[in-house]
Design a protein around this motif. Structure first.
Motif, PDB file in Angstrom:
ATOM      1  N   GLY A 113       0.740  -1.310  -0.053  1.00 45.12           N
ATOM      2  CA  GLY A 113      -0.244  -0.039   0.071  1.00 45.12           C
ATOM      3  C   GLY A 113       1.022   1.136  -0.006  1.00 45.12           C
ATOM      4  O   GLY A 113       0.247   2.518  -0.340  1.00 45.12           O
ATOM      5  N   CYS A 114       1.963   1.189   0.501  1.00 43.18           N
ATOM      6  CA  CYS A 114       3.161   2.393   0.319  1.00 43.18           C
ATOM      7  C   CYS A 114       4.152   1.923  -0.616  1.00 43.18           C
ATOM      8  O   CYS A 114       4.702   2.845  -1.023  1.00 43.18           O
ATOM      9  N   GLN A 132      -3.189   0.530  -7.330  1.00 44.34           N
ATOM     10  CA  GLN A 132      -3.838   1.044  -6.147  1.00 44.34           C
ATOM     11  C   GLN A 132      -4.538   0.120  -5.251  1.00 44.34           C
ATOM     12  O   GLN A 132      -4.665   0.621  -3.939  1.00 44.34           O
ATOM     13  N   ALA A 146      -8.109  -3.172  -0.107  1.00 38.48           N
ATOM     14  CA  ALA A 146      -7.826  -1.905   0.228  1.00 38.48           C
ATOM     15  C   ALA A 146      -7.309  -1.049  -0.777  1.00 38.48           C
ATOM     16  O   ALA A 146      -6.677  -1.453  -1.835  1.00 38.48           O
ATOM     17  N   THR A 148      -5.733   3.019  -2.027  1.00 45.81           N
ATOM     18  CA  THR A 148      -5.179   4.032  -1.644  1.00 45.81           C
ATOM     19  C   THR A 148      -5.258   5.277  -2.689  1.00 45.81           C
ATOM     20  O   THR A 148      -4.957   4.937  -3.790  1.00 45.81           O
ATOM     21  N   THR A 174      -2.351  10.975   1.765  1.00 42.30           N
ATOM     22  CA  THR A 174      -3.138   9.712   1.234  1.00 42.30           C
ATOM     23  C   THR A 174      -4.315   9.346   1.941  1.00 42.30           C
ATOM     24  O   THR A 174      -4.395   9.341   3.256  1.00 42.30           O
ATOM     25  N   ASP A 176      -6.451   6.149   2.855  1.00 38.65           N
ATOM     26  CA  ASP A 176      -6.380   4.473   2.746  1.00 38.65           C
ATOM     27  C   ASP A 176      -7.832   4.047   3.248  1.00 38.65           C
ATOM     28  O   ASP A 176      -8.152   4.377   4.482  1.00 38.65           O
TER      29      ASP A 176
END
Length: 295
Positions: A113-114, A132, A146, A148, A174, A176
């Motif tokens: 996610g990062c 994403q 999930a 982002t 961001t 999330d």
């Protein structure tokens, strides 16, 4: 006659296996296509939802109304199916979250996610729709998807009186949001069950239909032809010829013609044998008569 060597098994087993294999392969392909389409649709919906949330919270961000922003995030987090929703700044610090214990925690940029944006020396600004999304199981074992979404810097942001962002900053933070995949997985399970039922129905109807057609148009005429050939070979020419396909009728006519020719040949041979026997007897009688005269 062996069951496996009969024409019934040789005609029906390959057809049944072919139809069954074809239906199974088509069903697997159909399920894969539908599953992929559903995944893409789910990701697109979540991306749209994330964009809506970003737009819905923009006014509160511009006014620096943290209480209103916190309430919006909490209300969204209470919705059914929402596993988490949080906003963190560009340094990775969670500023708002539906789970209060997460606030002010720092996210590891190496986690899923990062890392998609921070894999290189310069963080990526834009990601494709599929990049994403990320999948994982939460601490309760619930599968989560999930998304982002970046909070981009806009003129209204860096020109606001209460903000300190410069125009050079492209991303301010961001969003999330994680949604439970349970409804999606349940839909896939329902789809699998329906496809299995559909496959069974197609196989039963197809194999049953093919079996009925083969039985009516091929197997029964062949059995009648076998019975006819057996009777004719035993000399019974009164048996009726089978009526089926043109080929079966032609074979039956040929059997009858051969049987008639064989019977006619047998009759001629018996007649010839009778003449030979009569002639032999006559010769023998004449020889016996001549012998008596000489005596």
């Amino acid at each position: 006659m062996s069951t496996l060597k009969s024409i019934v098994s040789k005609a029906l087993v390959p057809v049944g296996l072919t139809v069954t294999g074809f239906v199974i392969v088509c069903s697997i392909l159909l399920y894969s296509f539908v599953k992929q389409d559903l995944i893409q649709d789910t990701i697109q919906r979540e991306i749209q939802l994330a964009d809506i949330i970003v737009k819905a919270t923009r006014y509160s961000m511009l006014k620096d109304d943290r209480e209103s922003l916190r309430q919006i995030i909490n209300d969204i987090g209470e919705q059914r199916g929402v596993e988490h929703v949080r906003i963190f700044n560009k340094r990775g610090v969670i500023m708002f979250s539906a789970h209060e214990e997460e606030v002010h925690q720092v996210l590891d940029k190496e986690v899923a996610g990062c890392i998609e944006c921070h894999a290189g020396d310069v963080p990526a600004v834009h990601l494709g729709p599929m990049d994403q999304a990320r999948y994982f199981d939460n601490e309760l074992g619930v599968p989560v998807i999930a998304i982002t979404a970046a909070v981009y810097n806009e003129p209204s942001c860096y020109t606001g009186a209460c903000h300190i962002h410069s125009a050079d900053e492209q991303i301010l933070g961001t969003l999330d949001i994680g949604m439970s995949q349970a409804p999606f997985l349940q839909s896939l399970a329902t789809l699998r069950i329906r496809l299995i039922i559909f496959c069974l129905m197609v196989m039963v109807l197809t194999v049953g239909g093919v079996t009925a057609l083969l039985r009516r148009n091929v197997l029964l005429p062949v059995r009648q032809l076998v019975y006819f050939a057996d009777r004719v070979s035993e000399g019974d020419l009164r048996v009726q010829e089978p009526r089926g396909t043109e080929e079966v009728a032609s074979l039956a006519a040929n059997f009858r013609r051969l049987a008639e020719e064989r019977l006619q040949g047998d009759a001629k041979r018996e007649e010839l044998q009778k003449k030979i026997d009569d002639l032999s007897r006559t010769i023998k009688e004449r020889e016996q008569g001549n012998s008596s005269n000489r005596l």
